[in-house]
Design an enzyme around this catalytic site. Structure first.
Site, PDB file in Angstrom:
ATOM      1  N   GLY A 107      24.650  11.455  17.664  1.00  0.00           N
ATOM      2  CA  GLY A 107      25.515  11.344  16.476  1.00  0.00           C
ATOM      3  C   GLY A 107      26.233  12.664  16.220  1.00  0.00           C
ATOM      4  N   LYS A 119      18.070   8.512 -22.378  1.00  0.00           N
ATOM      5  CA  LYS A 119      18.811   8.799 -21.141  1.00  0.00           C
ATOM      6  C   LYS A 119      19.792   7.672 -20.884  1.00  0.00           C
ATOM      7  CE  LYS A 119      16.544  11.669 -17.733  1.00  0.00           C
ATOM      8  NZ  LYS A 119      15.999  11.809 -16.397  1.00  0.00           N
ATOM      9  N   ARG A 146      26.425   8.100  23.318  1.00  0.00           N
ATOM     10  CA  ARG A 146      25.051   7.913  23.751  1.00  0.00           C
ATOM     11  C   ARG A 146      25.149   7.315  25.154  1.00  0.00           C
ATOM     12  NH1 ARG A 146      24.355   6.690  17.809  1.00  0.00           N
ATOM     13  NH2 ARG A 146      23.155   8.472  17.095  1.00  0.00           N
ATOM     14  N   ASP A 187      16.045  16.527  11.094  1.00  0.00           N
ATOM     15  CA  ASP A 187      14.755  15.925  11.445  1.00  0.00           C
ATOM     16  C   ASP A 187      14.045  16.634  12.599  1.00  0.00           C
ATOM     17  OD1 ASP A 187      16.608  15.178  13.338  1.00  0.00           O
ATOM     18  OD2 ASP A 187      16.074  13.063  13.371  1.00  0.00           O
ATOM     19  N   GLY A 205      20.113  16.108  -9.554  1.00  0.00           N
ATOM     20  CA  GLY A 205      19.308  15.728 -10.716  1.00  0.00           C
ATOM     21  C   GLY A 205      18.956  14.253 -10.746  1.00  0.00           C
ATOM     22  N   ASP A 244      20.678  14.854  10.091  1.00  0.00           N
ATOM     23  CA  ASP A 244      19.372  14.382   9.603  1.00  0.00           C
ATOM     24  C   ASP A 244      18.375  15.486   9.259  1.00  0.00           C
ATOM     25  OD1 ASP A 244      20.329  11.803  10.037  1.00  0.00           O
ATOM     26  OD2 ASP A 244      19.490  11.699  12.061  1.00  0.00           O
ATOM     27  N   GLY A 257      19.650   9.706   7.327  1.00  0.00           N
ATOM     28  CA  GLY A 257      18.529  10.596   7.646  1.00  0.00           C
ATOM     29  C   GLY A 257      17.646  10.021   8.729  1.00  0.00           C
ATOM     30  N   ARG A 258      18.004   8.798   9.150  1.00  0.00           N
ATOM     31  CA  ARG A 258      17.203   8.063  10.148  1.00  0.00           C
ATOM     32  C   ARG A 258      15.786   7.856   9.634  1.00  0.00           C
ATOM     33  NH1 ARG A 258      18.702   7.313  15.886  1.00  0.00           N
ATOM     34  NH2 ARG A 258      20.320   8.872  15.619  1.00  0.00           N
ATOM     35  N   GLU A 304      17.618   5.737   3.973  1.00  0.00           N
ATOM     36  CA  GLU A 304      17.828   4.511   4.759  1.00  0.00           C
ATOM     37  C   GLU A 304      16.563   4.116   5.528  1.00  0.00           C
ATOM     38  OE1 GLU A 304      20.718   5.107   7.893  1.00  0.00           O
ATOM     39  OE2 GLU A 304      19.714   6.905   8.619  1.00  0.00           O
ATOM     40  N   ARG A 318      23.335  -1.099  -9.868  1.00  0.00           N
ATOM     41  CA  ARG A 318      24.382  -1.176  -8.841  1.00  0.00           C
ATOM     42  C   ARG A 318      23.960  -0.347  -7.631  1.00  0.00           C
ATOM     43  NH1 ARG A 318      25.983  -4.908 -11.418  1.00  0.00           N
ATOM     44  NH2 ARG A 318      27.984  -5.148 -12.474  1.00  0.00           N
ATOM     45  N   THR A 364      22.739  17.818  14.014  1.00  0.00           N
ATOM     46  CA  THR A 364      22.513  16.479  13.442  1.00  0.00           C
ATOM     47  C   THR A 364      22.443  16.606  11.930  1.00  0.00           C
ATOM     48  OG1 THR A 364      20.875  14.719  13.122  1.00  0.00           O
ATOM     49  CG2 THR A 364      20.023  16.773  13.989  1.00  0.00           C
ATOM     50  N   GLY A 398      20.809  16.182  18.898  1.00  0.00           N
ATOM     51  CA  GLY A 398      19.488  15.994  18.296  1.00  0.00           C
ATOM     52  C   GLY A 398      18.383  15.924  19.336  1.00  0.00           C
ATOM     53  N   ASP A 399      17.234  15.371  18.950  1.00  0.00           N
ATOM     54  CA  ASP A 399      16.076  15.430  19.857  1.00  0.00           C
ATOM     55  C   ASP A 399      16.284  14.627  21.133  1.00  0.00           C
ATOM     56  OD1 ASP A 399      15.915  13.050  18.444  1.00  0.00           O
ATOM     57  OD2 ASP A 399      13.735  13.048  18.369  1.00  0.00           O
ATOM     58  N   GLY A 400      16.996  13.487  21.060  1.00  0.00           N
ATOM     59  CA  GLY A 400      17.289  12.712  22.266  1.00  0.00           C
ATOM     60  C   GLY A 400      18.100  13.551  23.251  1.00  0.00           C
ATOM     61  N   VAL A 433      32.559  28.845  23.552  1.00  0.00           N
ATOM     62  CA  VAL A 433      33.731  29.118  24.395  1.00  0.00           C
ATOM     63  C   VAL A 433      34.164  30.585  24.256  1.00  0.00           C
ATOM     64  CG1 VAL A 433      36.186  28.573  24.746  1.00  0.00           C
ATOM     65  CG2 VAL A 433      34.515  26.722  24.396  1.00  0.00           C
TER      66      VAL A 433
HETATM   67  P1  ADP Z   1      20.260  12.461  19.279  1.00  0.00           P
HETATM   68  O1  ADP Z   1      20.513  13.538  20.273  1.00  0.00           O
HETATM   69  O2  ADP Z   1      21.153  12.562  18.075  1.00  0.00           O
HETATM   70  O3  ADP Z   1      18.786  12.309  18.949  1.00  0.00           O
HETATM   71  P2  ADP Z   1      20.065  10.064  20.948  1.00  0.00           P
HETATM   72  O4  ADP Z   1      18.598   9.897  20.754  1.00  0.00           O
HETATM   73  O5  ADP Z   1      20.917   8.840  20.884  1.00  0.00           O
HETATM   74  O6  ADP Z   1      20.738  11.080  19.930  1.00  0.00           O
HETATM   75  O7  ADP Z   1      20.250  10.760  22.382  1.00  0.00           O
HETATM   76  C1  ADP Z   1      21.546  11.125  22.836  1.00  0.00           C
HETATM   77  C2  ADP Z   1      21.622  10.974  24.342  1.00  0.00           C
HETATM   78  O8  ADP Z   1      20.690  11.872  24.972  1.00  0.00           O
HETATM   79  C3  ADP Z   1      21.233   9.608  24.886  1.00  0.00           C
HETATM   80  O9  ADP Z   1      22.273   8.668  24.811  1.00  0.00           O
HETATM   81  C4  ADP Z   1      20.933   9.946  26.338  1.00  0.00           C
HETATM   82  O10 ADP Z   1      22.126  10.092  27.095  1.00  0.00           O
HETATM   83  C5  ADP Z   1      20.262  11.310  26.207  1.00  0.00           C
HETATM   84  N1  ADP Z   1      18.811  11.117  26.188  1.00  0.00           N
HETATM   85  C6  ADP Z   1      18.033  10.703  25.163  1.00  0.00           C
HETATM   86  N2  ADP Z   1      16.743  10.593  25.533  1.00  0.00           N
HETATM   87  C7  ADP Z   1      16.685  10.930  26.828  1.00  0.00           C
HETATM   88  C8  ADP Z   1      15.651  11.007  27.799  1.00  0.00           C
HETATM   89  N3  ADP Z   1      14.378  10.716  27.485  1.00  0.00           N
HETATM   90  N4  ADP Z   1      15.988  11.406  29.045  1.00  0.00           N
HETATM   91  C9  ADP Z   1      17.259  11.697  29.364  1.00  0.00           C
HETATM   92  N5  ADP Z   1      18.287  11.641  28.502  1.00  0.00           N
HETATM   93  C10 ADP Z   1      18.012  11.269  27.255  1.00  0.00           C
HETATM   94  O1  F6P Z   2      21.455  10.724  13.476  1.00  0.00           O
HETATM   95  C1  F6P Z   2      22.566  10.712  12.636  1.00  0.00           C
HETATM   96  C2  F6P Z   2      22.738   9.363  12.013  1.00  0.00           C
HETATM   97  O2  F6P Z   2      23.900   9.398  11.187  1.00  0.00           O
HETATM   98  C3  F6P Z   2      21.543   8.835  11.209  1.00  0.00           C
HETATM   99  O3  F6P Z   2      21.454   9.418   9.933  1.00  0.00           O
HETATM  100  C4  F6P Z   2      21.837   7.361  11.183  1.00  0.00           C
HETATM  101  O4  F6P Z   2      20.652   6.622  11.020  1.00  0.00           O
HETATM  102  C5  F6P Z   2      22.459   7.120  12.544  1.00  0.00           C
HETATM  103  O5  F6P Z   2      22.932   8.381  13.003  1.00  0.00           O
HETATM  104  C6  F6P Z   2      23.597   6.142  12.538  1.00  0.00           C
HETATM  105  O6  F6P Z   2      23.980   5.952  13.855  1.00  0.00           O
HETATM  106  P1  F6P Z   2      25.344   5.258  14.277  1.00  0.00           P
HETATM  107  O7  F6P Z   2      26.441   6.262  14.057  1.00  0.00           O
HETATM  108  O8  F6P Z   2      25.136   4.933  15.704  1.00  0.00           O
HETATM  109  O9  F6P Z   2      25.533   4.080  13.391  1.00  0.00           O
END
Ligand code: ADP
Ligand code: F6P
Length: 319
Positions: A11, A213, A72, A129, A185, A127, A170-171, A222, A243, A125, A102-104, A24
């Site tokens: 993201g 209040k 992704r 997180d 607040g 989030d 925030g996932r 979410e 709402r 990110t 992010g972590d992925g 760069v």
């Molecule tokens: P984020 O980096 O925001 O956590 P994702 O979890 O969607 O987002 O991961 C982004 C991209 O990182 C994935 O589409 C993939 O290309 C790569 N990726 C994620 N997990 C792995 C993994 N276990 N091994 C290799 N590439 C990964």
């Molecule tokens: O990781 C960032 C984030 O915006 C999260 O807060 C949310 O859950 C997710 O990505 C939404 O993903 P997408 O843009 O694929 O709908």
């Protein structure tokens, strides 16, 4: 180290452009060739890569999104995809890669390092997180965006004497809700780190009404409960018209706030520095007031450090 690549993945987050700019400019200042890899790991798999110049990153420090685009990539996760990526890296003569995501994305960077490619991760990110770092690039901008929504909704909430639920991103991390809720607040903040108790929220709403209040802001993270169903339940139980507002992807865009630009610039430069020092599979973060770097595997294994003390404070301040 002669040629480095930079990509944004997962993201997008406001401030990614400021990080690309720093990579760069700091790279070229240190006599490196810097290649821009487009659309995350897809660009690596398909060879969608362009050399960056000083001017390639002009006029972007204040822009949201990412000029390198993001995606992704499922293909990159496969053996075949990795093979293609390694071949592209060889063809373009890339010695090291900086991954902003992010972590992925960090997992992908670590896999590349296992194949002998030097990699550095920069946390990007909204989030916040990633437990190993106090802040990620984009988080504070998203918090400010939510805060702006809270301020506007508070006006109409007061005028009508309603309860207003705002669902935030925030996932699976409650940081955006917590920080924006404290700053705005909010009467109640619902986060994944604490079990939801609708009766407590209703009790608080009624207590607030009884002491005059007018507005009631409920921030909901979410992926916990359907916001509209929660609104109906609260309305039924309290008799207060409720709402729901879901700002959604508005939280992912916009000009980055100063803090995000500052950490992005510092992290971008540090990432290049680490590659020049021959480091690999390191994740850059911020702890206290300083930059840190950690092994990527260790960094992503760290639990998210939700600030329970601050959360308890929000409850006291909103009585
Ligand atoms: P984020 O980096 O925001 O956590 P994702 O979890 O969607 O987002 O991961 C982004 C991209 O990182 C994935 O589409 C993939 O290309 C790569 N990726 C994620 N997990 C792995 C993994 N276990 N091994 C290799 N590439 C990964
Ligand atoms: O990781 C960032 C984030 O915006 C999260 O807060 C949310 O859950 C997710 O990505 C939404 O993903 P997408 O843009 O694929 O709908």
């Amino acid at each position: 180290m002669k040629t480095i690549g930079v990509l944004t993945s997962g993201g997008d987050a406001p401030g990614m452009n400021a990080a690309i700019r720093a990579v760069v400019r700091y790279g070229i200042f240190n006599n490196l060739r810097v290649m821009g890899i487009k659309k995350g790991y897809n660009g690596l798999v398909n060879g969608n890569i362009e050399e960056m110049q000083l001017s390639s990153v002009a006029d972007i420090i204040h822009r949201g999104g990412t000029i390198l685009r993001t995606a992704r990539s499922e293909e990159f996760k496969t053996e075949e995809g990795m093979k293609k990526a390694l071949n592209v890296i060889k063809v373009f003569g890339i010695d090291g890669i900086i991954v902003i995501g992010g972590d992925g994305s960090f997992k992908g960077a670590h896999k590349l390092s296992e194949h002998g490619i030097s990699t550095i991760g920069i946390p990007g990110t909204i989030d916040n997180d990633l437990g190993y770092t106090d802040y990620t690039i984009g988080f504070y901008t998203a918090v400010n965006t939510v805060l702006d929504a809270i301020s506007k909704i508070r006006d109409t909430s007061t005028s009508h004497g309603r309860a207003n639920i705002i669902e935030v991103m925030g996932r699976h991390c409650g940081d955006i809700a917590l920080y924006a809720g404290l700053a705005g607040g909010a009467e109640s903040i619902i986060v994944p780190e604490e079990e939801l108790n609708v009766d407590d929220i209703c009790k608080k709403l009624i207590q607030g009404r009884n002491r005059g209040k007018l507005h009631s802001i409920i921030i909901l993270s979410e992926n916990i409960v359907n916001a509209y169903e929660l609104g109906e339940e609260i309305q039924e139980k309290t008799g207060i018209t409720t709402r729901v507002t879901i700002p959604g992807h508005i939280q992912r865009g916009g000009s980055p706030v100063a803090f995000d630009r500052i950490i992005a610039s510092n992290m971008g430069a540090r990432a290049v520095q680490l590659l020049l020092e021959g480091k690999t599979s390191r994740a850059i973060g911020i702890k206290g007031n300083g930059l840190i770097d950690k092994g990527i595997e260790e960094a992503i294994a760290e639990e998210s450090d939700f600030d329970n003390k601050m959360f308890e404070l929000t409850k006291i301040l909103s009585i």
